[in-house]
Scaffold this active site. Structure first.
Site, PDB file in Angstrom:
ATOM      1  N   ASP A 269       0.945  -1.055   0.192  1.00  0.00           N
ATOM      2  CA  ASP A 269      -0.104  -0.114  -0.039  1.00  0.00           C
ATOM      3  C   ASP A 269       0.763   1.231   0.005  1.00  0.00           C
ATOM      4  O   ASP A 269       1.742   1.262   0.710  1.00  0.00           O
ATOM      5  CB  ASP A 269      -0.904  -0.138   1.137  1.00  0.00           C
ATOM      6  CG  ASP A 269      -1.853   1.175   1.178  1.00  0.00           C
ATOM      7  OD1 ASP A 269      -2.652   1.371   0.390  1.00  0.00           O
ATOM      8  OD2 ASP A 269      -1.868   1.956   2.231  1.00  0.00           O
TER       9      ASP A 269
ATOM     10  N   GLU B 102       1.634   0.443  -4.797  1.00  0.00           N
ATOM     11  CA  GLU B 102       1.267   1.480  -5.422  1.00  0.00           C
ATOM     12  C   GLU B 102       2.470   2.622  -5.200  1.00  0.00           C
ATOM     13  O   GLU B 102       2.820   3.008  -4.240  1.00  0.00           O
ATOM     14  CB  GLU B 102       0.166   2.260  -4.424  1.00  0.00           C
ATOM     15  CG  GLU B 102      -1.067   1.609  -4.473  1.00  0.00           C
ATOM     16  CD  GLU B 102      -2.176   1.965  -3.722  1.00  0.00           C
ATOM     17  OE1 GLU B 102      -3.267   2.445  -4.027  1.00  0.00           O
ATOM     18  OE2 GLU B 102      -2.023   2.163  -2.483  1.00  0.00           O
TER      19      GLU B 102
END
Length: 888
Positions: free
Chosen positions: A496, A533
């Site tokens: 993340d 990400e």
């Protein structure tokens, strides 16, 4: 020295210093760092010798004050304390190495610790710290707290080699915690206090106990200065390296993950599905609770064990996807989550009949919102303990059932032909400071969190950012990942907000995994995939503090980043558009316009659509920076020369660097995005066909692709763009088409969607899809997966191979708006996003023999079967809203 006033301290200091400037300048520098404010921490102690601080001009002396009992305060315009000590500072300059290590401090004034005081540096770090400056008359000109992460890393490098948490040797556990600034640490073991010993060289406190400690609950009792509350505190806190917990994370447990009683039958000889290279990974992103909580055929709804329910609709569907070519299931965060009550008795449910309200009512969301903070639902991006499975997904959250059941889940998915990816969130914690769910910051305050210039905790990630650029936070990331890989046999990790990590930290993870071997560790770490990400934003943006793990920086590392380029082109606009009706390639821009004025004039729509087609082509190449092709303007360009909102569209060095997707858990699901964007009266069958076409742009690209679970079943969240806390009602997957697809379950929650309600309301009451569209979409998608995973041309390894085999023969000024024709080795793929049948003539292929791919020719989509090829002219005829794959 007790009861020393600031004036007296200044006098003592002045006697020991050489001639100093006498002028006092009460000025404020550009960063506003002056004043007597020890509630901030604007001075940064970067190593044992150096402090960076922009103080005031003309000060006669600069020093670090420290107080073991935390008694330094501001009173009547000066500093007072009852046990104040100090380290003398002299002005210096930052070295190039220091500037490289701390680029955000490169323009700061530097101060060196007086050599005579360096033997007291460790002592100073175990209490309150204040940087101060004084005039020649002893008046305090500036005072601020001190950030200490840099100096702690410099003083305790050996700590990175320490084994932390519970470690067993010959049946005896040793418990260890890194707490270099603590004045004392003891072990609260099952209610009794046990003394711990400090290693002066590492700052690690540890204690070894008898075998009878096994299974006992424990906490650490840490006495430490806490800048967030400006006092000395005694914290009873769980272990950051916990491997097991009591319910609701009340206590850590002394557990050995290698204990055979925690292994399901067959665990030691678990046979994994064949490893799939990252560039070929086809991934289903899935939330554990969403998977089964409304599946009436599941015997263990909402839990890890639901994946062992082999006859459930959800498990059957996953196996069908696996047979078609899906290789990984990506689980949303499954570590210990801070915001879900783990005991079922404590979990609240809706207090109204949600199904009784109209499809466009605001009552459903109102009812869900009332209990959102107390229900069993959250996406899980709020970490509590990084290396313990979440308890609410276990049938019993108290103890090690969660360990066993997580392993059973992995085992079941592997048996179904699917490898398992974990979504991990090391970029922030659920809380910091003295908050109840703050663990790291209550043990080493100010170290594990990233601090801004004033000493406050950065929260650009939504919560309290961590600082993996600091050695021990970076170590925690690596150690935690290795534990999940070795002890739970996880096959991949999705990071993340990976761009908030240093590239070096993620590469360290890669190296640590690569070192795992089947003989030594029971897993082959080289086969574990990594992606994340790579967004570039916040206080770390543009490599402000370190080289980030962003899209451009991770190229060539064997670690993929999500690519937003083709995603936005396919859907249209961006995730944060005020008007959700902005159209794109797969949502009717120019070729099937809706009524939104945000799309612009007809000519503007055409120009944007053609540019979107170039972005999609770059995506189909694997987002390669160096891939050359003719753009829709007729120019030969590389992927890097195609513009994406001011940035290069192509950034990858090789296939596998970029991960393609058109929807994921955040922002609207694909069906909902298309609902907003397609004309309101679009037929259900056409909505389904556009769904397949959009998914195909990712599935048929070079490199890995990800799809949100249920998207092949037209999954909807009733237009909710941020369903992280929207409960089962909006999030659950409906595997049986008779239950619908989740659309029309009311207006989405107001907190993140109220501004879109005027757009949503007329759609929720009119748009309908049924079983033919739901099952048809999945069948067509599975056909494309079979083609993607069996045709070697979709698995090219280098930019050179892609350049040689991939082309867009009809690209240029005469390209058909809404149609992309791709030639790939012996294949020709036509993406017809228009509402009309299209003919694509490739003169160079005249006389060649092509036919519809056998998978589609024998597949479930009757429309695609009407596709045709005319050999005499090299013309491919493809029905409206269809992706057709032809083979020679």
């Amino acid at each position: 020295m007790a009861a020393v006033t600031s004036a007296l301290l200044a006098a003592v200091l002045l006697q020991s210093l050489a001639a100093l400037p006498q002028a006092v300048a009460y000025t404020t520098d550009a960063t506003g760092t002056t004043g007597l404010d020890p509630t901030t921490s604007k001075a940064v102690w970067i190593d044992r010798d150096t402090v960076a601080w922009n103080g005031v001009d003309g000060a006669a002396s600069t020093q670090l004050l420290y107080s073991r009992d935390g008694s330094i305060t501001v009173k009547d315009g000066t500093l007072t304390s009852d046990d104040e000590r100090w380290l003398r500072l002299g002005k210096t300059t930052l070295t190039e190495a220091q500037k490289a290590r701390f680029p955000h401090l490169r323009d700061y004034t530097a101060w060196s610790v007086d050599p005579r005081d360096r033997d007291r540096v460790r002592e100073a770090l175990q209490g309150q710290l204040v940087a101060s400056q004084r005039a020649a008359n002893g008046a305090v000109l500036a005072a601020t707290g001190v950030q200490t992460a840099g100096v702690l890393d410099d003083l305790y490098p050996g700590a990175t080699k320490a084994q932390l948490g519970p470690v067993f040797h010959d049946g005896r556990p040793t418990l260890s915690v890194w707490a270099p600034t603590a004045q004392s640490v003891s072990l609260d073991l099952d209610g009794r206090s046990v003394r711990m010993h400090r290693d002066a060289g590492t700052g690690v406190w540890s204690v070894t106990g008898p075998a009878s400690w096994k299974g006992k609950p424990y906490r650490y009792v840490v006495r430490v200065w806490a800048p967030s509350v400006r006092k000395l505190v005694t914290n009873k806190v769980t272990d950051p390296y916990s491997v097991a917990l009591t319910a609701d994370s009340g206590r850590s447990l002394v557990v050995d993950l290698e204990d055979r009683s925690l292994a399901p039958a067959g665990w030691s000889v678990l046979r994994k599905p064949k490893a799939v290279a990252l560039r070929d990974a086809q991934i289903q992103e899935l939330h554990i609770r969403d998977f089964s909580v409304e599946d009436r055929t599941a015997r263990h709804p909402g839990t890890y064990l639901a994946f062992t329910d082999k006859d459930s609709d959800g498990s059957r569907h996953l196996r069908a996807l696996a047979r078609s070519g899906t290789s990984y299931v990506h689980l949303l965060p499954a570590f210990d989550i801070a915001t879900i009550p783990e005991k079922k008795a404590d979990q609240a449910g809706p207090d109204c009949d949600l199904a009784s309200y109209p499809a466009d009512s605001d009552k459903q969301q109102e009812c869900v919102a009332r209990i959102a903070a107390r229900d069993a639902y959250n996406w899980g991006y709020d970490p509590y303990h990084y290396t313990v499975p979440e308890g609410s997904y276990a049938t019993d959250p108290d103890g090690t059932a969660r360990t066993v059941q997580f392993r059973k889940m992995v085992q079941a998915l592997n048996e179904d032909g699917l490898r398992v990816v974990m979504d991990v969130v090391y970029n922030h914690t659920a809380a910091s400071g003295q908050a109840d769910t703050s663990v790291l910051d209550r043990i080493v305050p100010g170290y594990y969190q990233r601090l801004l210039a004033d000493g406050s905790v950065a929260n650009s990630t939504c919560c309290a950012n961590t600082a993996p650029e600091n050695a021990m936070m970076g170590k925690l990331v690596v150690d935690s990942i290795v534990t999940w890989a070795r002890e739970y046999k996880v096959d991949g990790f999705r990071f993340d907000l990976m761009g908030h990590h240093p590239k070096a930290n993620i590469l360290a993870v890669r190296r640590a995994l690569d070192a795992l071997t089947p003989e030594k560790d029971g897993v082959d770490g080289k086969k574990i995939i990594l992606y994340g990400e790579g967004w570039n934003f916040g206080e770390v943006a543009d490599d402000a503090r370190f080289v980030q793990a962003t899209q451009k920086n991770m190229a060539g590392t064997r670690i993929a980043t999500f690519s937003d380029r083709a995603r936005d082109a396919v859907r249209g606009g961006g995730p944060f558009d005020e008007d959700p009706g902005v159209q794109g390639f797969a949502s009717g821009l120019y070729t099937d316009p809706n009524s939104s004025t945000a799309n612009g004039t007809k000519e503007e729509q055409k120009a944007r659509l053609l540019h979107y087609q170039d972005l999609v082509k770059v995506g189909l190449s694997g987002n390669l920076a160096g891939y050359r092709f003719t753009d829709t303007g007729g120019k030969e360009v590389t992927g890097a020369q195609v513009d994406y909102n001011g940035a290069p569209a192509g950034y990858a060095a090789a296939p596998g660097d970029a991960l393609a997707y058109v929807d994921a858990h955040d922002n609207e699901s694909l069906f909902d995005a298309l609902t907003y964007k397609l004309p309101k009266d679009t037929a259900a069958s056409d909505r389904a066909r556009m769904q397949v076409l959009a998914m195909a742009t990712a599935a048929l690209s070079q490199g890995p692709a990800l799809s949100q679970a249920g998207t092949d079943l037209l999954r909807s969240k009733s237009l909710d763009r941020n369903s992280f806390d929207s409960g089962d009602w909006f999030n659950a997957i409906h595997w049986n088409c008779a239950d619908g697809n989740g659309f029309g379950r009311g207006l989405p929650p107001a907190a993140d969607n109220a501004s879109k309600w005027d757009y949503a309301k007329p759609l929720l009451s009119t748009v309908k899809v049924g079983c033919p569209q739901i099952t048809g979409t999945s069948a067509a998608y599975q056909d494309l997966l079979k083609i993607r995973t069996t045709e070697k041309a979709f698995s090219l390894a280098t930019t050179g191979q892609v350049q040689e085999q991939l082309s867009f023969p009809l690209s240029g000024k005469d390209e058909t708006p809404g149609v992309i024709t791709m030639r790939l080795g012996d294949l020709v793929v036509v993406f017809n996003a228009t509402p009309q049948q299209q003919e694509q003539k490739i003169p160079a292929l005249a006389g060649e023999h092509y036919r519809l791919h056998p998978v589609q020719a024998a597949g479930a989509d009757e429309t695609v079967k009407t596709s045709a090829y005319t050999a005499g002219t090299g013309t491919f005829t493809v029905p409206a809203r269809t992706v057709a794959v032809f083979t020679a």
